[in-house]
Design a protein around this motif. Structure first.
Motif, PDB file in Angstrom:
ATOM      1  N   GLY A 222     -21.970 -29.654   5.048  1.00 13.42           N
ATOM      2  CA  GLY A 222     -21.507 -29.234   3.722  1.00 13.42           C
ATOM      3  C   GLY A 222     -21.864 -27.785   3.413  1.00 13.42           C
ATOM      4  O   GLY A 222     -21.145 -27.095   2.702  1.00 13.42           O
ATOM      5  N   LEU A 223     -22.996 -27.326   3.939  1.00  8.03           N
ATOM      6  CA  LEU A 223     -23.459 -25.966   3.633  1.00  8.03           C
ATOM      7  C   LEU A 223     -23.177 -24.969   4.764  1.00  8.03           C
ATOM      8  O   LEU A 223     -23.685 -23.850   4.760  1.00  8.03           O
ATOM      9  N   TYR A 225     -20.595 -23.213   5.591  1.00  4.64           N
ATOM     10  CA  TYR A 225     -19.941 -21.951   5.225  1.00  4.64           C
ATOM     11  C   TYR A 225     -20.981 -20.986   4.642  1.00  4.64           C
ATOM     12  O   TYR A 225     -20.961 -19.787   4.916  1.00  4.64           O
ATOM     13  N   ASP A 226     -21.883 -21.541   3.836  1.00 10.60           N
ATOM     14  CA  ASP A 226     -22.940 -20.703   3.248  1.00 10.60           C
ATOM     15  C   ASP A 226     -23.829 -20.128   4.350  1.00 10.60           C
ATOM     16  O   ASP A 226     -24.349 -19.014   4.224  1.00 10.60           O
ATOM     17  N   ASN A 228     -22.747 -19.240   7.246  1.00 10.90           N
ATOM     18  CA  ASN A 228     -21.994 -18.079   7.748  1.00 10.90           C
ATOM     19  C   ASN A 228     -22.314 -16.840   6.923  1.00 10.90           C
ATOM     20  O   ASN A 228     -22.475 -15.744   7.453  1.00 10.90           O
ATOM     21  N   ILE A 229     -22.359 -17.013   5.603  1.00  7.03           N
ATOM     22  CA  ILE A 229     -22.632 -15.865   4.717  1.00  7.03           C
ATOM     23  C   ILE A 229     -24.046 -15.349   4.976  1.00  7.03           C
ATOM     24  O   ILE A 229     -24.292 -14.142   5.003  1.00  7.03           O
TER      25      ILE A 229
END
Lengths: 347, 256
Positions: A222-223, A225-226, A228-229
């Motif tokens: 769920g996290l 993508y975060d 990736n940031i």
């Protein structure tokens, strides 16, 4: 500067990325299914597939075949899948969050911390063995925070993180050895725990770690993508509105929970957390949204495959799966070091 | 647009910038100049909320930034640091990261996000590079990709920390022309530059700092004529017209 190798098999195959990624996931699922079937079938006595299906259909508790499948092979197969996926994802998290391609649960101190508290419970509170996943988690978490703290105080370079991980691991490892030497009658089998393996795993011992692992995997996916940031660097990530410190600690906690849970029933499995994330990046690239699920699948396939090898290579004798993994992991690690000789792995 | 009021900030309890009062107006380029260690980057980081001030207030469009959430603030101001990790992802994906403040859970870009990203990529002339890996780009291309990411973040205020450092001279001018275009789009740009001549040529306002304090904050011409730059850097300067085209340039040199 980036420390990651610049290749991707996708570029070599020059394929459409979406269908390529779908193919990789489908292939891994098929491989996992095949490995599961082999794992249930092979061992001290080989059970043919038809017999497995028939025994599982009848559920006859007096049948020896059913007993072997239900109480030995299935827990062992599940244990390998859970440990492989959790240690691999834990490695991927640590490598991303610490921006260090050499980070893995055993290099960064998580394994030794989790191992120490697990041994401590086995030695002094044998009646509370069910608490080992929790103890392993706390031990792993404390170790990784200690490594992180020391690394930050000494400049937070990639090199200082690896070195402080080695130092903390070595110190905690010495404490584990001391406990195991002074209390040889500890409830946890010394050699199996240190090398890592799945023989003797029961469903009861798997239940709590399995819950921890499944929940953690869902949260990490769920996290992703975060994550990736976060790999863009602290200042860029903060400027994009990411709560960098909070998220980094959350990921470190999840990494410790994943590997700690696996260690609690599988012992100190080496290198799976290092090999699989790199192999997964080679397959699908660096987007964590895809990398994490692929890591979980490949980790399961790899660990289950190693466990099958451990059972059949010297049959009827069985060797701990940790030995097979280290035989494969050692050369891979050396390959990484040589690849990074131009200063890529260190800053 | 953005105002710093009696702001002091620094690292490990040591003040680097002291009692700063400054405001940056909408649609202008402000360049902060000064010697190494004078607090330029600290001022930029404090104004963009990357560094919490010891004292003072920072107001964005009249609102105190401490009352704004991270994402709310990320929709108002963006910051491009000088040193960055170079991720192993495609140009398109990096530019899409600029939309992060606008992505709700589970972080799936919507039509509008894709449109903004396409426009940003087009605006920076990166159409042919979208599938390229960021880690394989040259310095100038990389800077354009990051500026496209900032453009995709779609903030009114943009902070740039030494955007031309390490670039070849042609790429330096290319980046400064892009900054000028951002201003034409109505963005407020605050940047740190080491090249004094570029700072005076490309800015609407120049802020000269020394030892953590603002020495002068005015139009380039006024700052130049004040001779404060000469005093602080220990240099001499001339105003010259290039190629009879009345293109004013500022030259700094050391007198024997």
């Amino acid at each position: 500067m980036s420390i990651w190798p610049k290749f991707s098999i996708r570029r070599i195959l020059n394929s459409n990325s979406r269908s390529y990624n779908g193919t990789v996931i489908a292939l891994l699922l098929i491989l996992l299914l095949i490995a599961v079937m082999i794992s249930i079938s092979v061992g001290s006595s080989t059970i043919p597939l038809q017999q497995i299906i028939s025994a599982m259909g009848k559920k006859d508790l007096t049948s020896k075949t059913y007993q072997i499948i239900r109480f030995v092979r299935i827990p062992r197969t599940l244990a390998a899948i859970l440990a492989g996926s959790s240690l691999s994802v834990s490695g991927a998290i640590l490598q991303s969050v610490l921006n260090n391609s050499l980070a893995s649960p055993n290099i960064i101190g998580v394994n030794s911390g989790a191992g120490f508290l697990t041994v401590l419970i086995g030695a002094f509170f044998p009646a509370s063995l069910f608490l080992t996943p929790l103890a392993a988690f706390i031990g792993g978490l404390l170790a990784v925070f200690l490594v992180f703290f020391i690394a930050q105080k000494s400049g937070a370079s990639r090199m200082s993180i690896v070195l402080s991980g080695v130092a903390v691991s070595s110190f905690i490892g010495a404490m584990t050895d001391t406990v195991l030497t002074l209390k040889p009658e500890t409830a946890i089998d010394r050699s199996i725990f240190l090398i890592g393996g799945f023989s003797g795993v029961t469903m009861d011992r798997l239940a709590l770690p399995a819950a921890f692992i499944i929940i953690s995997l869902i949260v990490v996916i769920g996290l992703s993508y975060d994550m990736n940031i976060l790999t863009l660097g602290d200042e860029t990530a903060k400027s994009l509105g990411l709560g960098v410190a909070r998220l980094r600690y959350l990921f470190l906690g999840l990494g410790a929970l994943l590997s700690g849970s696996a260690i609690s029933f599988a012992g100190l499995l080496g290198f799976v957390g290092l090999i699989v994330p790199h192999a997964s990046r080679f397959l699908v690239g660096y987007d964590n949204s895809l990398l994490i699920p692929v890591c979980a699948l490949l980790g399961s396939v790899f660990t289950l495959g190693c466990d099958i090898l451990a059972r059949i290579l010297f049959a009827p004798f069985e060797i701990p799966v940790g030995i097979i993994m280290s035989f494969l992991g050692g050369p891979f690690f050396i390959h990484l070091l040589l690849k990074g000789k131009k200063g890529k792995l260190y800053d | 647009m953005i105002r710093l009021y009696k702001v002091s900030a620094g690292y490990n309890g040591i003040e680097v910038i002291k009692n700063i009062n400054i405001s940056f107006s909408k649609g202008t380029i402000t360049t902060i100049v000064g010697k190494n260690g004078c607090g330029k980057t600290t001022l930029l980081k404090t104004a963009s909320n990357l560094l919490r001030p010891f004292r003072g207030e920072i107001l964005v469009k009249g609102k105190n930034i401490t009352d704004m959430s991270r994402k709310e603030l990320a929709k108002e101001l963006s910051f491009l640091p000088q040193l960055r990790n170079i991720p192993n992802i495609t140009v398109y994906n990096l530019v899409m990261h600029g939309r992060f403040p606008y992505l709700g859970f589970p972080r799936i870009p919507q039509k509008k996000d894709k449109l903004v990203v396409s426009n940003a990529i087009e605006g920076m002339g990166l159409e042919d590079s979208i599938e390229k890996n960021v880690s394989e780009l040259s310095g100038g291309q990389l800077q354009r990709v990051y500026l496209a990411m900032v453009l995709a973040q779609d903030t009114d205020i943009i902070f740039l920390d030494e955007p031309t450092t390490y670039l070849d001279i042609n790429h330096q001018f290319e980046i400064l022309e892009i900054v000028r275009r951002l201003k034409d789009m109505g963005k407020t740009i605050v940047m740190v530059l080491h090249d004094l001549s570029s700072a005076l040529s490309y800015s609407d306002r120049v802020c000269l700092m020394d030892k953590g304090e603002i020495i002068i904050y005015d139009t380039p011409q006024t700052v130049f004529e004040s001779r404060e730059i000469n005093r602080i850097f220990g240099v001499s300067s001339e105003e010259v017209l290039v190629n009879k085209e009345s293109l004013k340039q500022y030259v700094f040199y050391v007198k024997d």
